[in-house]
Design a protein around this motif. Structure first.
Motif, PDB file in Angstrom:
ATOM      1  N   GLN A   2       0.854  -1.188   0.000  1.00  0.00           N
ATOM      2  CA  GLN A   2       0.000   0.000   0.000  1.00  0.00           C
ATOM      3  C   GLN A   2       0.882   1.227   0.000  1.00  0.00           C
ATOM      4  OE1 GLN A   2      -2.821  -0.143   3.169  1.00  0.00           O
ATOM      5  NE2 GLN A   2      -3.885  -1.893   2.285  1.00  0.00           N
ATOM      6  N   CYS A   3       1.126   1.778  -1.189  1.00  0.00           N
ATOM      7  CA  CYS A   3       1.965   2.975  -1.246  1.00  0.00           C
ATOM      8  C   CYS A   3       1.585   3.819  -2.452  1.00  0.00           C
ATOM      9  CB  CYS A   3       3.440   2.593  -1.291  1.00  0.00           C
ATOM     10  SG  CYS A   3       3.907   1.822  -2.835  1.00  0.00           S
ATOM     11  N   TYR A   4       2.093   5.035  -2.471  1.00  0.00           N
ATOM     12  CA  TYR A   4       1.816   5.964  -3.582  1.00  0.00           C
ATOM     13  C   TYR A   4       3.097   6.199  -4.365  1.00  0.00           C
ATOM     14  CZ  TYR A   4      -2.410   6.885  -0.909  1.00  0.00           C
ATOM     15  OH  TYR A   4      -3.593   6.745  -0.243  1.00  0.00           O
ATOM     16  N   ASP A   5       2.928   6.522  -5.639  1.00  0.00           N
ATOM     17  CA  ASP A   5       4.106   6.801  -6.476  1.00  0.00           C
ATOM     18  C   ASP A   5       4.814   8.069  -6.054  1.00  0.00           C
ATOM     19  OD1 ASP A   5       4.009   4.583  -7.974  1.00  0.00           O
ATOM     20  OD2 ASP A   5       2.952   5.491  -9.674  1.00  0.00           O
ATOM     21  N   SER A   6       4.026   9.074  -5.696  1.00  0.00           N
ATOM     22  CA  SER A   6       4.649  10.332  -5.255  1.00  0.00           C
ATOM     23  C   SER A   6       3.691  11.064  -4.335  1.00  0.00           C
ATOM     24  CB  SER A   6       4.997  11.229  -6.451  1.00  0.00           C
ATOM     25  OG  SER A   6       3.913  12.081  -6.762  1.00  0.00           O
ATOM     26  N   VAL A   7       4.211  12.129  -3.721  1.00  0.00           N
ATOM     27  CA  VAL A   7       3.421  12.930  -2.793  1.00  0.00           C
ATOM     28  C   VAL A   7       2.203  13.543  -3.516  1.00  0.00           C
ATOM     29  CG1 VAL A   7       4.763  15.061  -3.133  1.00  0.00           C
ATOM     30  CG2 VAL A   7       3.694  14.654  -0.941  1.00  0.00           C
ATOM     31  N   LEU A   8       2.307  13.699  -4.840  1.00  0.00           N
ATOM     32  CA  LEU A   8       1.196  14.308  -5.586  1.00  0.00           C
ATOM     33  C   LEU A   8      -0.048  13.430  -5.578  1.00  0.00           C
ATOM     34  CD1 LEU A   8       3.078  15.864  -8.651  1.00  0.00           C
ATOM     35  CD2 LEU A   8       2.666  16.802  -6.368  1.00  0.00           C
ATOM     36  N   ASP A   9       0.135  12.129  -5.350  1.00  0.00           N
ATOM     37  CA  ASP A   9      -1.015  11.213  -5.331  1.00  0.00           C
ATOM     38  C   ASP A   9      -1.881  11.361  -4.085  1.00  0.00           C
ATOM     39  OD1 ASP A   9      -0.281  10.219  -7.765  1.00  0.00           O
ATOM     40  OD2 ASP A   9       0.920   8.581  -6.925  1.00  0.00           O
ATOM     41  N   VAL A  10      -1.390  12.108  -3.092  1.00  0.00           N
ATOM     42  CA  VAL A  10      -2.224  12.279  -1.891  1.00  0.00           C
ATOM     43  C   VAL A  10      -2.778  13.706  -1.782  1.00  0.00           C
ATOM     44  CG1 VAL A  10      -1.285  10.367  -0.552  1.00  0.00           C
ATOM     45  CG2 VAL A  10      -0.182  12.597  -0.400  1.00  0.00           C
ATOM     46  N   VAL A  11      -2.759  14.432  -2.887  1.00  0.00           N
ATOM     47  CA  VAL A  11      -3.377  15.775  -2.903  1.00  0.00           C
ATOM     48  C   VAL A  11      -4.903  15.615  -2.937  1.00  0.00           C
ATOM     49  CG1 VAL A  11      -3.704  17.852  -4.325  1.00  0.00           C
ATOM     50  CG2 VAL A  11      -1.397  16.907  -4.000  1.00  0.00           C
ATOM     51  N   GLY A  12      -5.589  16.446  -2.152  1.00  0.00           N
ATOM     52  CA  GLY A  12      -7.060  16.414  -2.150  1.00  0.00           C
ATOM     53  C   GLY A  12      -7.624  15.385  -1.189  1.00  0.00           C
ATOM     54  N   HIS A  13      -8.944  15.119  -1.323  1.00  0.00           N
ATOM     55  CA  HIS A  13      -9.651  14.187  -0.430  1.00  0.00           C
ATOM     56  C   HIS A  13      -9.406  14.557   1.039  1.00  0.00           C
ATOM     57  CE1 HIS A  13     -10.649  11.985  -3.969  1.00  0.00           C
ATOM     58  NE2 HIS A  13      -9.378  12.017  -4.306  1.00  0.00           N
ATOM     59  N   MET A  37      -4.736  19.817   5.508  1.00  0.00           N
ATOM     60  CA  MET A  37      -4.338  18.411   5.559  1.00  0.00           C
ATOM     61  C   MET A  37      -3.857  17.885   4.208  1.00  0.00           C
ATOM     62  SD  MET A  37      -6.769  16.705   8.369  1.00  0.00           S
ATOM     63  CE  MET A  37      -6.848  17.374  10.030  1.00  0.00           C
ATOM     64  N   ASN A  38      -3.784  18.762   3.216  1.00  0.00           N
ATOM     65  CA  ASN A  38      -3.106  18.380   1.970  1.00  0.00           C
ATOM     66  C   ASN A  38      -1.614  18.214   2.257  1.00  0.00           C
ATOM     67  OD1 ASN A  38      -4.793  18.355  -0.546  1.00  0.00           O
ATOM     68  ND2 ASN A  38      -5.473  20.318   0.302  1.00  0.00           N
ATOM     69  N   PRO A  39      -0.869  17.459   1.397  1.00  0.00           N
ATOM     70  CA  PRO A  39       0.556  17.248   1.707  1.00  0.00           C
ATOM     71  C   PRO A  39       1.369  18.539   1.731  1.00  0.00           C
ATOM     72  CG  PRO A  39       0.025  16.434  -0.491  1.00  0.00           C
ATOM     73  CD  PRO A  39      -1.273  16.750   0.179  1.00  0.00           C
ATOM     74  N   GLY A  40       0.963  19.533   0.937  1.00  0.00           N
ATOM     75  CA  GLY A  40       1.650  20.837   0.950  1.00  0.00           C
ATOM     76  C   GLY A  40       0.960  21.825   1.867  1.00  0.00           C
ATOM     77  N   HIS A  41       0.042  21.301   2.696  1.00  0.00           N
ATOM     78  CA  HIS A  41      -0.614  22.070   3.760  1.00  0.00           C
ATOM     79  C   HIS A  41      -1.541  23.194   3.296  1.00  0.00           C
ATOM     80  CE1 HIS A  41       2.889  20.702   6.545  1.00  0.00           C
ATOM     81  NE2 HIS A  41       2.076  19.715   6.193  1.00  0.00           N
ATOM     82  N   SER A  42      -2.014  23.139   2.045  1.00  0.00           N
ATOM     83  CA  SER A  42      -3.018  24.128   1.638  1.00  0.00           C
ATOM     84  C   SER A  42      -3.792  23.652   0.413  1.00  0.00           C
ATOM     85  CB  SER A  42      -2.385  25.486   1.335  1.00  0.00           C
ATOM     86  OG  SER A  42      -1.999  25.566  -0.018  1.00  0.00           O
TER      87      SER A  42
END
Ligand SMILES: Cc1ncc(COP(=O)(O)O)c(C=O)c1O
Length: 352
Positions: A2-13, A37-42
């Motif tokens: 269970q992993c993501y390719d990059s931090v961009l995959d956890v943007v949103g939701h 709570m987005n990875p870039g905090h906004s």
């Protein structure tokens, strides 16, 4: 795995969290869409990811290129994050009133940060906007994102923030409250929500010293409305093309002081450390609360995380210096001016 390719995959939701202890006895449902709570905090992660992906598809930026953006900090950080993941250079031009944490954060991701004066009009050659436009001319294979006038800013929220809120509230949302800067967040989200249910009311929050509310009411760009203020990322001194004013039902204004105090109260009462504009959104809720039906389902978009404001609204010395603690009002000349300005605004508000 269970992993993501990059931090961009956890943007949103991002989650919707009930604000039980901030609703001042209001019987309806008050929910916060917590974009910090987005990875870039906004919320700006959404537009950075969307705009760069679309520009790549359209061939507007090629490998090794340079992303250029004028930002009050958050878009800059998100653009720097996308640039780091995708291997682009990133130049960010930001106004000098932005907190030092935001600058350090952008530099930590490898961005080249250029500080520009915030007290000049945007058409001035020294403004952060004009410097970006010039660099875009000078640097080959560069993309000036230009979030203020980029339709894709709005589109990013139309495809992500709007559908998420609709789904998370089971289509029960009745009111959406959001701070306005470029206007991309409010416009894109409003467009989607109103397509689902035209009865959903959209409330924008503007700053005193900005022209957005007046423009919404009178359709005139009144520069006499402009003066400097402390709220970051809220309000504008020009009309951004990324705002669809027709989708907004009402715009209310928030003072620098009350926004800071309510952001602090939210942290202490609900354990949610959010940014300065989130305090402004809470002011917006407080202002429209008497007009809301008892069964309203209100969503407040809290655009970023409070860690970016540790040297400002979460710093007691800063709060004291700018006169936001009343005891300071009597002690220093600066504070007295701020205090009197706040009182005047309250009177104007009452009669408008
Ligand atoms: C913290 C914060 N709040 C609100 C806004 C306003 O959002 P928008 O530019 O989508 O109107 C911004 C934009 O930079 C922001 O960074």
């Amino acid at each position: 795995m269970q992993c993501y390719d990059s931090v961009l995959d956890v943007v949103g939701h991002t989650p919707l969290i009930r604000l039980n202890r901030m609703s001042n006895g209001f019987p309806g449902i008050v929910l916060a869409k917590v974009e910090g709570m987005n990875p870039g905090h906004s919320a700006k992660d959404r537009i950075a990811k969307y705009i760069i992906a679309k520009a790549e598809k359209e061939g507007k930026i090629l490998p090794g290129g340079t992303i250029i953006e004028a930002s009050s900090g958050n878009t800059g950080f998100s653009m720097a994050m996308v640039a780091a993941v995708k291997g682009y250079n990133c130049i960010l031009c930001i106004p000098d009133k932005i907190s030092k944490e935001k600058i350090q954060l952008m530099e930590s991701l490898g961005a080249d940060v250029r500080i520009c004066p915030s007290k000049v009009p945007y058409e001035d050659p020294l403004s952060h906007y004009s410097v970006c436009a010039r660099l875009n001319q000078e640097i080959k294979n560069s993309l000036f994102v230009n979030q203020y006038f980029n339709e894709d800013n709005l589109e990013a929220h139309y495809y992500t923030t709007g559908p998420e809120i609709w789904k998370q509230t089971d289509g029960k949302i009745t009111h959406f409250i959001c701070a306005m800067g470029t206007g991309g967040t409010i416009s894109g989200t409003a467009k989607y929500l109103k397509e689902q249910n035209p009865e959903v009311k959209i409330i924008g929050v503007d700053a005193y010293g900005s022209i957005l509310q007046k423009y919404h009411e009178d359709h005139v760009e009144d520069s006499t409305e402009c003066y400097s203020y402390l709220l970051e990322a809220v309000g504008k001194k020009f009309i951004p093309g990324a705002t669809e004013f027709d989708l907004i039902d009402k715009i209310v204004k928030a003072t620098d002081r009350e926004s800071a105090l309510l952001a602090r109260r939210l942290a202490k009462k609900q354990g949610l450390l959010t940014g300065y504009s989130s305090g402004a959104v809470l002011v917006g809720f407080k202002k429209i609360q008497p007009l809301l039906p008892k069964d309203a389902v209100v969503v407040l978009l809290l655009a970023d995380h409070g860690s970016r404001y540790l040297s400002k609204i979460y710093n007691n010395a800063w709060m004291q210096h700018v006169g936001f603690f009343r005891s300071a009002d009597r002690k220093s000349g600066i504070s007295k001016v701020v205090y009197l300005r706040e009182q005047l605004r309250k009177v104007i508000d009452f009669y408008s």
